[in-house]
Scaffold this motif. Sequence first.
Motif, PDB file in Angstrom:
ATOM      1  N   PHE A 200       0.674  -1.209  -0.027  1.00  0.00           N
ATOM      2  CA  PHE A 200       0.098  -0.039  -0.013  1.00  0.00           C
ATOM      3  C   PHE A 200       0.759   1.431   0.076  1.00  0.00           C
ATOM      4  O   PHE A 200       0.500   2.429  -0.478  1.00  0.00           O
ATOM      5  CB  PHE A 200      -0.967   0.091   1.552  1.00  0.00           C
ATOM      6  N   VAL A 201       1.879   1.187   0.783  1.00  0.00           N
ATOM      7  CA  VAL A 201       2.898   2.304   0.570  1.00  0.00           C
ATOM      8  C   VAL A 201       3.438   2.630  -0.820  1.00  0.00           C
ATOM      9  O   VAL A 201       3.384   3.864  -1.475  1.00  0.00           O
ATOM     10  CB  VAL A 201       4.110   1.937   1.414  1.00  0.00           C
ATOM     11  N   GLU A 203       1.707   1.729  -3.425  1.00  0.00           N
ATOM     12  CA  GLU A 203       0.426   2.082  -4.095  1.00  0.00           C
ATOM     13  C   GLU A 203       0.146   3.634  -3.976  1.00  0.00           C
ATOM     14  O   GLU A 203      -0.032   4.310  -5.029  1.00  0.00           O
ATOM     15  CB  GLU A 203      -0.753   1.153  -3.584  1.00  0.00           C
ATOM     16  N   ASP A 204       0.431   4.068  -2.732  1.00  0.00           N
ATOM     17  CA  ASP A 204       0.224   5.637  -2.180  1.00  0.00           C
ATOM     18  C   ASP A 204       0.998   6.426  -3.234  1.00  0.00           C
ATOM     19  O   ASP A 204       0.985   7.338  -3.940  1.00  0.00           O
ATOM     20  CB  ASP A 204       0.511   5.767  -0.728  1.00  0.00           C
ATOM     21  N   SER A 205       2.528   5.744  -3.335  1.00  0.00           N
ATOM     22  CA  SER A 205       3.431   6.712  -4.026  1.00  0.00           C
ATOM     23  C   SER A 205       2.972   6.621  -5.581  1.00  0.00           C
ATOM     24  O   SER A 205       3.069   7.811  -6.245  1.00  0.00           O
ATOM     25  CB  SER A 205       4.715   5.893  -3.823  1.00  0.00           C
ATOM     26  N   LYS A 240       2.596  -6.028 -11.296  1.00  0.00           N
ATOM     27  CA  LYS A 240       1.416  -7.065 -11.677  1.00  0.00           C
ATOM     28  C   LYS A 240       2.050  -8.633 -11.757  1.00  0.00           C
ATOM     29  O   LYS A 240       1.501  -9.403 -11.057  1.00  0.00           O
ATOM     30  CB  LYS A 240       1.003  -7.027 -12.859  1.00  0.00           C
ATOM     31  N   ASP A 274      -8.319 -10.233   0.921  1.00  0.00           N
ATOM     32  CA  ASP A 274      -9.143  -8.882   0.560  1.00  0.00           C
ATOM     33  C   ASP A 274      -7.954  -7.688   0.351  1.00  0.00           C
ATOM     34  O   ASP A 274      -8.188  -7.010  -0.851  1.00  0.00           O
ATOM     35  CB  ASP A 274      -9.932  -8.323   1.742  1.00  0.00           C
ATOM     36  N   ARG A 278      -7.781  -5.993  -3.433  1.00  0.00           N
ATOM     37  CA  ARG A 278      -7.577  -4.372  -3.566  1.00  0.00           C
ATOM     38  C   ARG A 278      -6.472  -3.839  -4.220  1.00  0.00           C
ATOM     39  O   ARG A 278      -6.411  -3.048  -4.756  1.00  0.00           O
ATOM     40  CB  ARG A 278      -7.622  -3.732  -2.120  1.00  0.00           C
ATOM     41  N   ASP A 281      -6.716  -4.739  -7.987  1.00  0.00           N
ATOM     42  CA  ASP A 281      -7.593  -3.956  -8.685  1.00  0.00           C
ATOM     43  C   ASP A 281      -6.915  -2.495  -8.843  1.00  0.00           C
ATOM     44  O   ASP A 281      -7.168  -1.695  -9.965  1.00  0.00           O
ATOM     45  CB  ASP A 281      -8.846  -3.721  -7.651  1.00  0.00           C
ATOM     46  N   SER A 282      -6.309  -2.063  -7.952  1.00  0.00           N
ATOM     47  CA  SER A 282      -5.612  -0.680  -8.055  1.00  0.00           C
ATOM     48  C   SER A 282      -4.654  -0.970  -9.129  1.00  0.00           C
ATOM     49  O   SER A 282      -4.679  -0.041 -10.199  1.00  0.00           O
ATOM     50  CB  SER A 282      -4.888  -0.228  -6.687  1.00  0.00           C
ATOM     51  N   GLU A 284      -4.614  -2.664 -11.700  1.00  0.00           N
ATOM     52  CA  GLU A 284      -5.317  -3.017 -13.066  1.00  0.00           C
ATOM     53  C   GLU A 284      -5.972  -1.389 -13.302  1.00  0.00           C
ATOM     54  O   GLU A 284      -5.798  -0.880 -14.362  1.00  0.00           O
ATOM     55  CB  GLU A 284      -6.961  -3.682 -12.838  1.00  0.00           C
ATOM     56  N   SER A 285      -6.378  -0.696 -12.358  1.00  0.00           N
ATOM     57  CA  SER A 285      -7.043   0.978 -12.539  1.00  0.00           C
ATOM     58  C   SER A 285      -5.576   1.704 -12.983  1.00  0.00           C
ATOM     59  O   SER A 285      -5.914   2.528 -13.842  1.00  0.00           O
ATOM     60  CB  SER A 285      -8.007   1.244 -11.613  1.00  0.00           C
ATOM     61  N   GLU A 288      -5.051   1.296 -16.537  1.00  0.00           N
ATOM     62  CA  GLU A 288      -6.079   1.761 -17.507  1.00  0.00           C
ATOM     63  C   GLU A 288      -5.586   3.295 -17.517  1.00  0.00           C
ATOM     64  O   GLU A 288      -5.801   3.747 -18.634  1.00  0.00           O
ATOM     65  CB  GLU A 288      -7.320   1.358 -16.946  1.00  0.00           C
ATOM     66  N   ARG A 289      -5.462   3.727 -16.365  1.00  0.00           N
ATOM     67  CA  ARG A 289      -5.171   5.240 -16.287  1.00  0.00           C
ATOM     68  C   ARG A 289      -3.843   5.709 -17.240  1.00  0.00           C
ATOM     69  O   ARG A 289      -4.038   6.673 -17.939  1.00  0.00           O
ATOM     70  CB  ARG A 289      -5.118   5.755 -14.868  1.00  0.00           C
TER      71      ARG A 289
ATOM     72  N   VAL B 379       7.361  11.926  -4.362  1.00  0.00           N
ATOM     73  CA  VAL B 379       8.280  10.947  -3.708  1.00  0.00           C
ATOM     74  C   VAL B 379       9.251  11.357  -3.300  1.00  0.00           C
ATOM     75  O   VAL B 379      10.148  12.263  -3.427  1.00  0.00           O
ATOM     76  CB  VAL B 379       8.476   9.866  -4.942  1.00  0.00           C
TER      77      VAL B 379
ATOM     78  N   ARG D  21      -4.869   8.041   2.717  1.00  0.00           N
ATOM     79  CA  ARG D  21      -3.839   7.388   2.325  1.00  0.00           C
ATOM     80  C   ARG D  21      -4.106   5.879   2.705  1.00  0.00           C
ATOM     81  O   ARG D  21      -4.437   5.486   3.956  1.00  0.00           O
ATOM     82  CB  ARG D  21      -2.432   7.573   2.833  1.00  0.00           C
ATOM     83  N   ALA D  22      -3.839   4.861   1.871  1.00  0.00           N
ATOM     84  CA  ALA D  22      -4.213   3.513   2.050  1.00  0.00           C
ATOM     85  C   ALA D  22      -3.305   3.018   3.062  1.00  0.00           C
ATOM     86  O   ALA D  22      -3.571   1.964   3.511  1.00  0.00           O
ATOM     87  CB  ALA D  22      -4.196   2.968   0.699  1.00  0.00           C
ATOM     88  N   ALA D  23      -2.081   3.647   2.990  1.00  0.00           N
ATOM     89  CA  ALA D  23      -1.094   2.912   3.864  1.00  0.00           C
ATOM     90  C   ALA D  23      -0.874   3.497   5.315  1.00  0.00           C
ATOM     91  O   ALA D  23       0.057   3.129   5.924  1.00  0.00           O
ATOM     92  CB  ALA D  23       0.324   3.052   2.996  1.00  0.00           C
ATOM     93  N   VAL D  26       0.359   1.037   7.899  1.00  0.00           N
ATOM     94  CA  VAL D  26       1.438   0.349   7.853  1.00  0.00           C
ATOM     95  C   VAL D  26       2.386   0.610   9.073  1.00  0.00           C
ATOM     96  O   VAL D  26       2.495   1.749   9.438  1.00  0.00           O
ATOM     97  CB  VAL D  26       2.205   0.704   6.598  1.00  0.00           C
ATOM     98  N   SER D 113     -12.857  -2.214  -0.650  1.00  0.00           N
ATOM     99  CA  SER D 113     -13.769  -2.462  -1.727  1.00  0.00           C
ATOM    100  C   SER D 113     -15.151  -2.748  -1.382  1.00  0.00           C
ATOM    101  O   SER D 113     -15.135  -3.782  -0.379  1.00  0.00           O
ATOM    102  CB  SER D 113     -13.236  -3.462  -2.968  1.00  0.00           C
ATOM    103  N   LYS D 115     -17.750  -5.582  -0.354  1.00  0.00           N
ATOM    104  CA  LYS D 115     -17.762  -6.948   0.047  1.00  0.00           C
ATOM    105  C   LYS D 115     -18.738  -7.443   0.999  1.00  0.00           C
ATOM    106  O   LYS D 115     -19.395  -6.490   1.546  1.00  0.00           O
ATOM    107  CB  LYS D 115     -16.330  -7.144   0.654  1.00  0.00           C
ATOM    108  N   ARG D 234     -11.388   8.831 -16.175  1.00  0.00           N
ATOM    109  CA  ARG D 234     -10.980   8.568 -14.745  1.00  0.00           C
ATOM    110  C   ARG D 234     -12.312   8.284 -13.865  1.00  0.00           C
ATOM    111  O   ARG D 234     -12.021   7.193 -13.080  1.00  0.00           O
ATOM    112  CB  ARG D 234     -10.404  10.040 -14.245  1.00  0.00           C
ATOM    113  N   ILE D 237     -13.216   4.604 -14.705  1.00  0.00           N
ATOM    114  CA  ILE D 237     -12.181   3.730 -13.746  1.00  0.00           C
ATOM    115  C   ILE D 237     -12.715   3.728 -12.482  1.00  0.00           C
ATOM    116  O   ILE D 237     -12.581   2.452 -11.939  1.00  0.00           O
ATOM    117  CB  ILE D 237     -10.787   4.077 -14.211  1.00  0.00           C
ATOM    118  N   ARG D 241     -14.169   0.331 -10.188  1.00  0.00           N
ATOM    119  CA  ARG D 241     -13.427  -0.339  -9.505  1.00  0.00           C
ATOM    120  C   ARG D 241     -14.594  -0.490  -7.958  1.00  0.00           C
ATOM    121  O   ARG D 241     -14.303  -1.071  -7.191  1.00  0.00           O
ATOM    122  CB  ARG D 241     -12.216   0.658  -9.149  1.00  0.00           C
TER     123      ARG D 241
END
Lengths: 379, 379, 379, 379, 379
Positions: A200-201, A203-205, A240, A274, A278, A281-282, A284-285, A288-289, B379, D21-23, D26, D113, D115, D234, D237, D241
Motif C-alpha cells: 500500500f505504501v 501504491e500510495d506513491s 503485476k 481482501d 484491493r 484492482d488498483s 489494474e486501474s 488503465e489510467r 516521492v 492514504r491507503a497505507a 502500515v 472495496s 464486500k 478517470r 475507472i 472499481r
Amino acid sequence: MHTKFYSDSQHRQTDHALQSRAADKVGLPAGTLIHIGAKHQSECKISAIQYSVETLIYHEISSISDLQSLQNNELITWVNLDGLSNIDIVERIGHQLNIHPLVLEDILSTHQSPKLEEYENFLYLVIKGISLDQNKIFSLQYEQISILLLANYVITFKEKSDTTFDPVYHYLQNRSGRLRLKGSDYLAYVILDTIVDEYFVVEDSLDDVIDSLEDNILLNSNKEILQTIQQIRRSLISMKRNISPLRELLAAIQHIDTPLLQEKTLRYFGDVYDHVLRVNDSLESYRERISAMHDIYLSSISNKMNETIKILTIFATIFIPLTFIAGIYGMNFEYMPELKWRWAYPALWVIFILVSIGLLRAYSEIQRSDTRCQVRIPV
Amino acid sequence: MHTKFYSDSQHRQTDHALQSRAADKVGLPAGTLIHIGAKHQSECKISAIQYSVETLIYHEISSISDLQSLQNNELITWVNLDGLSNIDIVERIGHQLNIHPLVLEDILSTHQSPKLEEYENFLYLVIKGISLDQNKIFSLQYEQISILLLANYVITFKEKSDTTFDPVYHYLQNRSGRLRLKGSDYLAYVILDTIVDEYFVVEDSLDDVIDSLEDNILLNSNKEILQTIQQIRRSLISMKRNISPLRELLAAIQHIDTPLLQEKTLRYFGDVYDHVLRVNDSLESYRERISAMHDIYLSSISNKMNETIKILTIFATIFIPLTFIAGIYGMNFEYMPELKWRWAYPALWVIFILVSIGLLRAYSEIQRSDTRCQVRIPV
Amino acid sequence: MHTKFYSDSQHRQTDHALQSRAADKVGLPAGTLIHIGAKHQSECKISAIQYSVETLIYHEISSISDLQSLQNNELITWVNLDGLSNIDIVERIGHQLNIHPLVLEDILSTHQSPKLEEYENFLYLVIKGISLDQNKIFSLQYEQISILLLANYVITFKEKSDTTFDPVYHYLQNRSGRLRLKGSDYLAYVILDTIVDEYFVVEDSLDDVIDSLEDNILLNSNKEILQTIQQIRRSLISMKRNISPLRELLAAIQHIDTPLLQEKTLRYFGDVYDHVLRVNDSLESYRERISAMHDIYLSSISNKMNETIKILTIFATIFIPLTFIAGIYGMNFEYMPELKWRWAYPALWVIFILVSIGLLRAYSEIQRSDTRCQVRIPV
Amino acid sequence: MHTKFYSDSQHRQTDHALQSRAADKVGLPAGTLIHIGAKHQSECKISAIQYSVETLIYHEISSISDLQSLQNNELITWVNLDGLSNIDIVERIGHQLNIHPLVLEDILSTHQSPKLEEYENFLYLVIKGISLDQNKIFSLQYEQISILLLANYVITFKEKSDTTFDPVYHYLQNRSGRLRLKGSDYLAYVILDTIVDEYFVVEDSLDDVIDSLEDNILLNSNKEILQTIQQIRRSLISMKRNISPLRELLAAIQHIDTPLLQEKTLRYFGDVYDHVLRVNDSLESYRERISAMHDIYLSSISNKMNETIKILTIFATIFIPLTFIAGIYGMNFEYMPELKWRWAYPALWVIFILVSIGLLRAYSEIQRSDTRCQVRIPV
Amino acid sequence: MHTKFYSDSQHRQTDHALQSRAADKVGLPAGTLIHIGAKHQSECKISAIQYSVETLIYHEISSISDLQSLQNNELITWVNLDGLSNIDIVERIGHQLNIHPLVLEDILSTHQSPKLEEYENFLYLVIKGISLDQNKIFSLQYEQISILLLANYVITFKEKSDTTFDPVYHYLQNRSGRLRLKGSDYLAYVILDTIVDEYFVVEDSLDDVIDSLEDNILLNSNKEILQTIQQIRRSLISMKRNISPLRELLAAIQHIDTPLLQEKTLRYFGDVYDHVLRVNDSLESYRERISAMHDIYLSSISNKMNETIKILTIFATIFIPLTFIAGIYGMNFEYMPELKWRWAYPALWVIFILVSIGLLRAYSEIQRSDTRCQVRIPV
C-alpha cells in the motif's frame, strides 16, 4: 553467540557475476543446490525468537547447533535468515527440519513467482516484498521472502537484511496482543500481512505520481512526461507479475485441509486476501489510467502540432502571395506602365492590406464554423 | 555397431522441397506415414542408454534388431532418435512397441503443438525445444521433441542432432544422483526439465534486448529500433504459440491416473509446471512491454516532428514577413517617397530587428505558458 | 441412371436475387423450408457410394426412388448431394430418413455456424469448407457442408460441386485402407479430416503473404500494403468466425454418449480436434502479427513524414534567411552605403556561406545528440 | 437526548493530515483500531429507528447507554451512524453486539472495496455510495457505507451526514408499505436498493455528457474536449472499481445459507443484482464509447492537420514558382534581352496565370480522383 | 368491444418530460409502480387471441372484465398489450394472474436488459425488439418486449404498436401449421423467434454499410466516413448491450425444470439460441472490422498527409534555392562583376535547370530505394 558466516567464494565474484539471470542453472542436473538470483553481498544473518503468552526470548544464532538446541514444543519458534549466499546453512536447516529438496532449491532461486505448496509436515509460501528505492524517482526493489510454516515453528528466508519485519518484532513485544495468544499460523499471517501492507505504501506513491501526471499531461508534453509514463508502465508490469499470483495463493489457503492452519486463523488470511484483491484492482486501474494518459499525450501532441502548422500556414499563405506581388514590381522590364503611374505605389499598399484582411477573414471564418457548435456539457 | 541410415530419397530434394508446409499431407488418405516439416538434411542417428543404480550402458544403434536385443526389464532403457527423415525406422520402432498409428504420424509431422496423449501402454508427449540462432540477432530456432514414456522405457524423437540432451547424459553419469535411483518417469521429468530450462536462456536473452531497447527508445527513433521491435514481437508470438499449450499439458499430467507415473514423481512434474508458468508470465509481460514501447516510439516520433515543425515555423514566420518588406522596397515604382528619405534604410533595419524580436518573444511566451505548470513528481 | 434436377425457378433469378442475405426468412413462419444463402446456379447432383471391405459400388442417383433402393444394412452407404437449390429433394430425403424439420431448415440455410446436434437416430454436423479463390489475391470462398451420421449411413450436403471430397473417394478405392475396414463413424471422421486439412492449405498461403508483408513493411509503405493488410484482416475475421466454433464442437463429440460413435473412432476425432486447435492458434497469431504490422506501418509512415519534414526544414531555414539578406540589397533606397563598398558583394558571399555552414552544423549537432546513444543489442 | 461527540484530537489535524492514504496503517500491529481514510470534519451523529407494523419510534442517540436501552425483540431496530471520526463509539457498539474485531477495522478503514462477509451472528456488507459533486463538472464523490444485518437489527455506518437515506426514512413513514410488514433483511434490501438507485442518477448524468460529446467531437477538437474525455475516463475507472465487486457480492448473497435472510427476501436482493448488472453493462459500454471517441478525436485532428497542410501546399506550390520567375526578371544583368521586349511584361502575366491555373487543375484532378468513388451507403 | 384507454395525465407531458431517464424512480420507495422509459404517446391497446387446432378467435379487449371472461383451459390464450402508459391496466392484469410485484415493476420499466426469471406459476422473459429507423442512415430503434408464459396462457407487453408480431399472426392462421398443434410454450418460442429474426434484418443492413465502407475507406477519407464509422460503433455498442444477455438467457432456459416447458419444445428454443449465438458472433466480427477500419482510416490520412508534404517539400526545396540565386543577382551592389558578363544570364538559366534536375533526381533516387523491394505476394 553471534557469528558471521562468510561465504568467501561469493566475495570473489566480479560485477558481471552479480547480474541476475534466470538461466544460471541451465546445464546443471536438477537437484543441485545453488543460489540463483542477484547476490546481495551481505553476510548471512540468522536470528530466532521464541515466545508464548508469558515468555519472549530473542536469540542471535551463529551455528546450526545453536538452532538445534532451540527445539521446544511449548514455545512458538520463529527463525529468520537474512541473506541467501550461504547455501550450506540453508541445506542444513532443510536437512534438520526434513524439508523436500525441491523446496530448498526454490528458496535459493530468487526468480520464483509467489506460490504456495503443501507438504506433509509443512506449508511452503513464496512471496515478494516490494519497497521503493528512495534514491531514484519511482523505482522499485523486489525481495523474495520464503515462509515455511510448521507446527509451532515458522522459518523465513529473506534475500537481504532490511526493516521489513520490524512491525512484526514490535507487535511481538506487545504482551497482551493477539499475536502472543495464538499459534504459529497466526504468526505466519502477521508476517504475510506486514509484507502486503508494504504494497500500500508503494501504491500510495504510485497514486501521487499518476495524479500529478494526469493533472499536467494536457499542459505539458515534453519528453520527461513520456519517460515517466514509460517508467510507471514498467513498474506496473513488474508489480503485476509479482503480486497477481498472490490472489490464487491466498484463495487456495482457504481450502487447504491441514492441521497446521486453525479454522479461526483462516478468517485472518481471508483479510489478507481482501487486501491483495484491493492492490490488484488498483494496479489494474492504474494500468488503465496510464494507458488512457498515453492516448491523451499523443492527442495532445497532435493538437499542438496542428496549432503550430496553423500558424505557419496563416503566415505563409498571407505573405507568400504578397511577396510575389512585390516581386512583380521589382522586375526590370522596360515596358511596365504601372511603374510610372502616380498612385500605383499607395494603391499597391491598399491591395496588400486588402489581401491580408481577406485571407485572415477567410481563416477566422473557417475557424468559427469549426467551433460554432460548442459542446454544451449539461449536468 | 554404428551404422548410418541414409535416406537417399531425401538427399535429392531441391531447396524448394525443403520448405516447411503445414498442408503437405493434404490429399493423402489419413493414416499414410510421411515426414511433414522442415527436412534437416541430417542422417538419422539412434543411440540407447540402459541404466540402473549400478549399471550404465551406452549403445549406438545401427539396426532395428539391435534395438530388439535391448529388451531388459531390470534396467531402464532410453532410446533417442535424432533426425526424422527415415520414416521406415520410426514405423518399425512403432510396430515393435505397439504404438498407435496416429502417434507415429504425429511424431513425423513437426508442426504439432505441445500436447499430451494417454494410451493404454504409454504416454505420448510433444514439446518444442527452443534455441537461439547464434548467427542472427535475436532469431529463434524450434525443434519438435516427442517423448514416449513406457514402463522402464523412454523413447525420444528429435528433429536434429544437437546438444539439447547433454545435461541429461551428464546427470546420468552421476552415480549417486537421484536420476539413477528412480524410474523411467523420473527420466522423462529430467528430459522435460532440461528442455524447459533452455527457455530461460532464451528469456534472459530477450530480457537483455528489451531492457536495452527500453533504455534507448526515447533517445533514438530510427528504423533499426522499429525493426528490432518487430522482430521481438514476431519471436514473442511464435514462442507463445509453442510454449503456452505446455501449461495445460503439465496441469493435465497431475491428474492422469496411470501406473506409468509414480505419485512421488508428480511433485517434480509440478516443479516443471511452475517453471512453465513463470516463462508464460514473462512472455506476457514482455508482450506488454514491447507494446508499451511501440506506443512510446510513436509518441516520440510525433514529439520530434513537432519540434522540427516548430523550428520551421519560427524561421518561416520571422523571415517571410521580413522578406516581403524587403521586397516592397525592391519595387521599381517611380513615385516611392520612402526611397529617397535619408534615414529610411537604417529605420528599416530597426523595423526588421523589432519585428524579429517581437515574434520571437511571442513564441517564447507561448512556449512558457505551455510549460509553466511543471510536473511536480513527489516521492 | 444419371438425371439432373433442374430447378427452373432458380434459373430465372436476377443477379440481385443471388445476393446472400441472412434475413431472407424473416416474416415467414418458422418451419417453412426455403434455401437461404448464395444460390450457386448449379444443378443439384446426387451420388451414392456403398462399400464394405470387399465391395465398392458407385451409384449416380437420379430420383428419390433410386435412393430408397439403396437400403442395405451390410454395406456402408454414403450419399452426397451437391447443390441445395432443389428443396424438394432435401425434403424428401429428410422424410425418408426421419430427419427433424429444424435440421432440414438448417441444411438449406447456408448461414449456419459450425455446430453439432445430437438426435435420437442421427448426429447432425455443420462445417464450413474453405478454399482459395485462385483468381484474386488472397480471397477466400466458403461452402457449408452438412454431415448426417446414421448407423451404416452418412449423408453429406454441399453447396456446390467441387473437388473437396476427392481425397475421400481416392482413399475409398484403397481396399486395404483403414477406411474400408471401419464403420460409418470412421467415414464421417475421414470427411471431416479432409475438410479440415483444406484449412492448412489456406493457412500456408496466409503464412506466405504475411511473411512477405513483414519483410517488406519497413521498406515500403504505399497504399497497396495497406490494402493487403486490410484484406488479410477481413479474411482472418471471417475465418475465425467460421472455424472457431469447430473447437467446441469437436470437444463435445468426445463426450456424446451415442451408439453411433465407437469408442475407438473417438481417438481419431480427437486428432481432428488437435488440428482445429492448431488452426485456431495460427489464426490468433496471424491476427496478432497483422495487428503488430499495422502499428509498424503507422510508425513507419510517421518516420518517413518526419524525414521529409526534416529535409523541408533544413532547406527552408537555410535559404529563407539568405533570400531575405539578398532581398535587402535588392532594395532601391538612395542612401544605402553598403551598396557602394568595393568588397561588399564578395563579403556577402562569405556571409551566405558562413550562415549556411553554421545552420547545417547546428542541425548535424542536434542529429548527433539524438543518435549518440546507440542501441547496443547484446546477444 | 441529543449530544454531540466531539473528537478533539481530530480537530487539531492539519490539512496535510486530512489526505487519505491507503497505507496509513502500515507499521501498526494488525488489530489496532484507527480510522483510515479522508477525515470528514463532521461530528459523529447517531440516530435510531424502531418500528413494527403499528409502531415507528425515532431516537436521537447521545450515549452508548441510550443504545443499550433500545434492546427490543418485538420491534425492528435500525441504528445509523454518520461520521467515523469517533473510534471509541464504533468500538463500543462492536463490543456490545459481539462484532468480530476485523469487521470493526474494516468499518473504520474507508478504502474497502464492496464486500460481503458472513459471520455466525451477523452479515457484514460494505458498499460505496456515489454522488455527483454539484460544484464541478462531472466530478464524483464516494462514501463508504457499512451495513451490519443482525436478527431484528440493522446498523449502518456512513462516512458523513448526507441525504442518501432520506428515501428510506420516507418509505418507513408509509404505514401500509411492504417495508413495515417485513423483517430486518427487507430493511437491508431497501437500504441497498436506495444506494444502488443513486448510481442511476450518476449514470444518467454520464449519459448526457457522453451523448453531447459524441455529437460534437467531429465538429470540435479543442483541448477542452480532450480534458472532458480524460475526466470521464478517470470517473469510469473509479466507478468500475467501486461498483463491479457488487456483482459478485449480490450473487453470493443468493447462495448464503443463513437464518438472517428469508427465502422471500432473496427475490428482492436478486432485483438489486439486476440493477447492478445493468449499471455494470452501462459502464462497460460508456468505456467503449469513450475509447471510440478518443480514436475519432485523433482521426479528426489528423484530418484537420491534413486540410491545413493541403492549403499551405497549394498556396506555396503556386506562389513559390511564380515568385521565382518574378525574381528572375528582377535580376540586374546587363544582357537580358527579354527585359527590352515590348510584350514581355504582359506575356509574363499570361504565364503567371497559366501556371496558376495549371497547378490548381492538377490539384483538383488529384482531389477528384480521391473522392471519385463515393461511399454509397445503402439502407 | 373495442375501447381505448386514454391516459390523460400522459398527454399533458411536455417534451422535456418525454426524455427517458434510468433514474426516474430514484427517491420513490421500492414497490411503487410507475412507467420508467420513453413515453410513446400512443394509447394502450389490448388484443387477445384464443386458439386450438380447430378454433381461432380474435378479441379486441376494452376492459379488464373482458379479459376475465376469456378464461378457458381448452384453448391457448395469447394476450398482447401495446403501449405501457396505462399503469392501471398492467396492475390489474398482474393482480388477476397473480404476478409478483417486482415483475410488474420490470414490465413498466423499459430500461431492462434481456432477462429470464422463473416464478412458481409462470416464466418471465424480457427481450429487446430492434428495428431500423427508415428515415435516418443506420439509426436503430429499440423496444422492450415482456413475455409472460403461463400454462395455456401467454401475455406479451410491448412499448408501442407496430408490425413486429405480424408474422406470428400470419402463422396462426395456418391451420395445419405446427403452431396450432402445440402448447403455449411453442407460442412463446414462435414469438421469440420472430423477434430474433428481426435482428438479422438489422445485421444485413449493417453488413451492407460495412462492406461499402471497407471498399471505399482507402479511396476516401473525409469527415463523412469518420461520422459513419462513429455511428456504426455506437450502434454496435448498443446492440451488443441489448442482445448479448440473450445468450445466457436462452442457455438457462434449457436447464429450467418447469412443467411450463415441454421437453420437445426445448429443441426449438435451442434453435433460437443458435440464432442468437450467430448474431453475437456477427456483432463481434463487425466490431473487429470497424476497429480495423478505423486503423486503416488513420493510416490512410497519414499516408495522404505524407504525400502532400512530399509535394510541398519537392516544390519548396527546388524553388527556394533558385529564388535565392535570382535574389542575389537582383542586388544593387555597384561592384558585381557577373552582372556585366555577356553570358551570365543564359549561364544562370543553365544553373537553374541543372539544380532542378539534380534535386529531382535526388528525390526520385530516394523514392526508388524506398520502393525497390516490392512486396511479392505469392499465391
